[in-house]
Design a protein around this motif. Structure first.
Motif, PDB file in Angstrom:
ATOM      1  N   VAL A  21      -1.546  -1.560  -4.238  1.00  0.00           N
ATOM      2  CA  VAL A  21      -2.814  -0.606  -4.305  1.00  0.00           C
ATOM      3  C   VAL A  21      -2.039   0.856  -3.847  1.00  0.00           C
ATOM      4  O   VAL A  21      -1.301   0.981  -2.898  1.00  0.00           O
ATOM      5  CB  VAL A  21      -3.734  -0.606  -3.112  1.00  0.00           C
ATOM      6  CG1 VAL A  21      -4.560   0.318  -2.919  1.00  0.00           C
ATOM      7  CG2 VAL A  21      -4.495  -2.018  -3.332  1.00  0.00           C
ATOM      8  N   VAL A  48      -3.475  -1.372  -8.305  1.00  0.00           N
ATOM      9  CA  VAL A  48      -4.695  -0.353  -8.753  1.00  0.00           C
ATOM     10  C   VAL A  48      -4.514   0.791  -8.121  1.00  0.00           C
ATOM     11  O   VAL A  48      -3.842   0.843  -7.270  1.00  0.00           O
ATOM     12  CB  VAL A  48      -5.899  -1.234  -7.768  1.00  0.00           C
ATOM     13  CG1 VAL A  48      -7.049  -0.425  -7.939  1.00  0.00           C
ATOM     14  CG2 VAL A  48      -6.175  -2.508  -8.265  1.00  0.00           C
ATOM     15  N   ALA A  51     -11.236   1.456  -0.237  1.00  0.00           N
ATOM     16  CA  ALA A  51      -9.885   0.973  -0.316  1.00  0.00           C
ATOM     17  C   ALA A  51     -10.213  -0.894  -0.321  1.00  0.00           C
ATOM     18  O   ALA A  51      -9.286  -1.305  -0.732  1.00  0.00           O
ATOM     19  CB  ALA A  51      -9.263   1.431   1.290  1.00  0.00           C
ATOM     20  N   PHE A  69      -5.743   4.039  -6.348  1.00  0.00           N
ATOM     21  CA  PHE A  69      -6.690   4.580  -5.378  1.00  0.00           C
ATOM     22  C   PHE A  69      -7.235   6.093  -5.689  1.00  0.00           C
ATOM     23  O   PHE A  69      -6.271   6.962  -5.501  1.00  0.00           O
ATOM     24  CB  PHE A  69      -6.592   4.134  -4.047  1.00  0.00           C
ATOM     25  CG  PHE A  69      -7.641   4.701  -3.061  1.00  0.00           C
ATOM     26  CD1 PHE A  69      -8.485   3.871  -2.545  1.00  0.00           C
ATOM     27  CD2 PHE A  69      -7.642   5.794  -2.394  1.00  0.00           C
ATOM     28  CE1 PHE A  69      -9.323   4.004  -1.500  1.00  0.00           C
ATOM     29  CE2 PHE A  69      -8.757   6.399  -1.731  1.00  0.00           C
ATOM     30  CZ  PHE A  69      -9.441   5.285  -1.104  1.00  0.00           C
ATOM     31  N   VAL A 126      -7.934  -1.610   3.657  1.00  0.00           N
ATOM     32  CA  VAL A 126      -7.008  -2.329   2.982  1.00  0.00           C
ATOM     33  C   VAL A 126      -6.673  -3.892   3.917  1.00  0.00           C
ATOM     34  O   VAL A 126      -6.830  -4.921   3.275  1.00  0.00           O
ATOM     35  CB  VAL A 126      -5.761  -1.648   2.692  1.00  0.00           C
ATOM     36  CG1 VAL A 126      -4.733  -2.582   2.436  1.00  0.00           C
ATOM     37  CG2 VAL A 126      -5.877  -0.738   1.583  1.00  0.00           C
ATOM     38  N   CYS A 181       0.612  -7.773  -5.016  1.00  0.00           N
ATOM     39  CA  CYS A 181      -0.013  -6.677  -5.925  1.00  0.00           C
ATOM     40  C   CYS A 181       0.067  -5.465  -5.202  1.00  0.00           C
ATOM     41  O   CYS A 181       0.690  -5.316  -3.931  1.00  0.00           O
ATOM     42  CB  CYS A 181      -1.697  -6.850  -5.919  1.00  0.00           C
ATOM     43  SG  CYS A 181      -2.483  -7.164  -4.201  1.00  0.00           S
ATOM     44  N   LEU A 203       0.912  -1.016   0.001  1.00  0.00           N
ATOM     45  CA  LEU A 203      -0.010  -0.012  -0.171  1.00  0.00           C
ATOM     46  C   LEU A 203       1.017   1.134  -0.048  1.00  0.00           C
ATOM     47  O   LEU A 203       1.707   1.468   0.897  1.00  0.00           O
ATOM     48  CB  LEU A 203      -0.903  -0.031   1.204  1.00  0.00           C
ATOM     49  CG  LEU A 203      -1.709   1.154   1.333  1.00  0.00           C
ATOM     50  CD1 LEU A 203      -2.628   1.572   0.180  1.00  0.00           C
ATOM     51  CD2 LEU A 203      -2.492   0.913   2.772  1.00  0.00           C
ATOM     52  N   ALA A 245     -10.407  -1.532  -3.648  1.00  0.00           N
ATOM     53  CA  ALA A 245      -9.371  -1.795  -4.539  1.00  0.00           C
ATOM     54  C   ALA A 245      -8.460  -2.865  -4.032  1.00  0.00           C
ATOM     55  O   ALA A 245      -7.839  -3.458  -5.164  1.00  0.00           O
ATOM     56  CB  ALA A 245      -8.661  -0.090  -4.279  1.00  0.00           C
ATOM     57  N   THR A 246      -8.577  -3.113  -2.905  1.00  0.00           N
ATOM     58  CA  THR A 246      -7.642  -4.378  -2.659  1.00  0.00           C
ATOM     59  C   THR A 246      -8.282  -5.527  -3.067  1.00  0.00           C
ATOM     60  O   THR A 246      -7.192  -6.614  -3.557  1.00  0.00           O
ATOM     61  CB  THR A 246      -7.660  -4.429  -0.909  1.00  0.00           C
ATOM     62  OG1 THR A 246      -7.033  -3.231  -0.224  1.00  0.00           O
ATOM     63  CG2 THR A 246      -6.546  -5.656  -0.416  1.00  0.00           C
ATOM     64  N   ALA A 306      -6.984  -5.589  -6.481  1.00  0.00           N
ATOM     65  CA  ALA A 306      -5.721  -5.844  -6.939  1.00  0.00           C
ATOM     66  C   ALA A 306      -5.344  -7.293  -6.652  1.00  0.00           C
ATOM     67  O   ALA A 306      -4.596  -7.790  -7.275  1.00  0.00           O
ATOM     68  CB  ALA A 306      -5.037  -5.098  -5.819  1.00  0.00           C
TER      69      ALA A 306
END
Length: 347
Positions: free
Chosen positions: A133, A154, A309, A156, A94, A131, A77, A312-313, A316
């Motif tokens: 974010v 990804v 968030a 955010f 996340v 991955c 992150l 997005a997680t 990802a």
């Protein structure tokens, strides 16, 4: 994207000495390497006849994606800075999803001068997270570096326009700006000022456009003296509000681009002896936890930061697992949280 040489069963028919790679298929199909990569990974943006031609060559040559090097059970992150209060809500979203998937989280902060970015990208490539974010806005070069190593990412809440193939999760900023302004109009306000954010920030421009749309739909002019742009801080919101409230015809309401600016409006109103909401209505944007604690509690547009968030997680992690996702761009809905900082204008 590149591919490793394959074994004998994956070599072109009639030429066992030539390894099958994406570049070989691209040359055979007369298309670019990114086009072949999109077909292999099931992404959109390829014409149907081109996709069919590439797929036929993939089947003919027996090409198979080489297994990706093993990755750690962790994700990354990335922030520019963690000084903003909404960072905690993003981290919470996340971590909720990461725990569900038994994935660890590495937190990276670039810092005020973005001095860590050069080292971060090198370290991330070495760590090979499942991955990424990123709240920080990465350059094209950095995105390409992650892609070259097969590390999905990804973005955010993007602050600038992104290429169509960049995954992102954002919020309905235009709708939020329109809803906030319509609320003030419905209360009877006609001189509604807007404190906008920097013009280079995409979400801020969307909120301004939503404000303009609501004003125009109500037949209300947007005078230049009702609009001030500044950074998204309490200090800048204070200065902008002083400018607006010291004009001969001061506004009866102010819509700020974020809650920190709105807190600056509170400070300016009190410095001038104005009461909220009796003399001035105020609306913010984000719905930070502090907005329910100020006096009076702030009416604001709720931006679902924790849910954004989490989304997005999930996206990802799905990309990191090689899953096909129905879409790579998501916008979560905003909503208006009405509290005690707005009221009809004084007679």
């Amino acid at each position: 994207m590149s591919a490793e040489p394959v074994d004998e069963s994956e070599r072109p028919q009639g030429d066992p000495a030539t390894p099958v790679t994406i570049s070989y298929i691209a040359e055979s199909a007369g298309v670019s390497i990114p086009t072949v990569s999109k077909v292999i990974n099931g992404r959109s943006g390829v014409a149907s006849d081109t996709r069919a031609r590439v797929e036929a060559l993939i089947n003919q040559y027996g090409y198979r994606k080489s297994a990706s090097p093993s990755r750690n059970r962790m994700m990354e992150l990335v922030f520019d800075e963690l000084t903003h209060m909404w960072g905690v809500q993003i981290i919470r979203g996340v971590e909720q999803v990461a725990r569900e998937h038994r994935v660890g989280v590495v937190l990276t902060e670039f810092g005020p001068q973005r001095s860590a970015i050069r080292y971060w990208i090198d370290d991330a490539l070495t760590r090979r997270p499942s991955c990424v974010v990123t709240v920080a806005q990465l350059s094209q070069e950095q995105r390409d570096q992650l892609r070259a190593r097969g590390i999905p990412f990804v973005v955010f809440d993007p602050t600038a326009e992104l290429p169509d193939d960049v995954p992102f999760v954002g919020a309905t900023n235009w709708a939020g700006g329109r809803t906030a302004t319509r609320h003030l109009i419905e209360l009877g306000h006609r001189r509604i000022a807007m404190i906008g954010g920097p013009d280079r920030v995409l979400c801020c421009q969307a909120r301004i456009d939503g404000y303009r749309s609501a004003m125009e739909a109500a037949g209300l002019p947007v005078h230049p003296n009702l609009m001030v742009r500044c950074d998204l801080t309490r200090e800048d919101g204070f200065a902008a509000a002083l400018t607006l409230l010291n004009r001969p015809e001061r506004p009866t309401a102010i819509f700020a681009s974020n809650d920190l600016q709105a807190l600056g409006v509170y400070q300016a109103a009190r410095a001038l002896g104005l009461r909220i909401p009796t003399d001035l209505s105020v609306v913010g944007f984000d719905d930070l936890p502090i907005t329910a604690l100020v006096d009076p509690p702030l009416t604001t547009v709720h931006q679902p930061l924790t849910e954004m968030a989490a989304a997005a997680t999930r996206l990802a992690l799905a990309l990191g697992s090689g899953e096909r996702t129905p879409q790579i761009g998501l916008e979560l809905a905003t909503s208006l949280t009405i509290r005690e900082s707005t009221a009809p204008p004084a007679k």
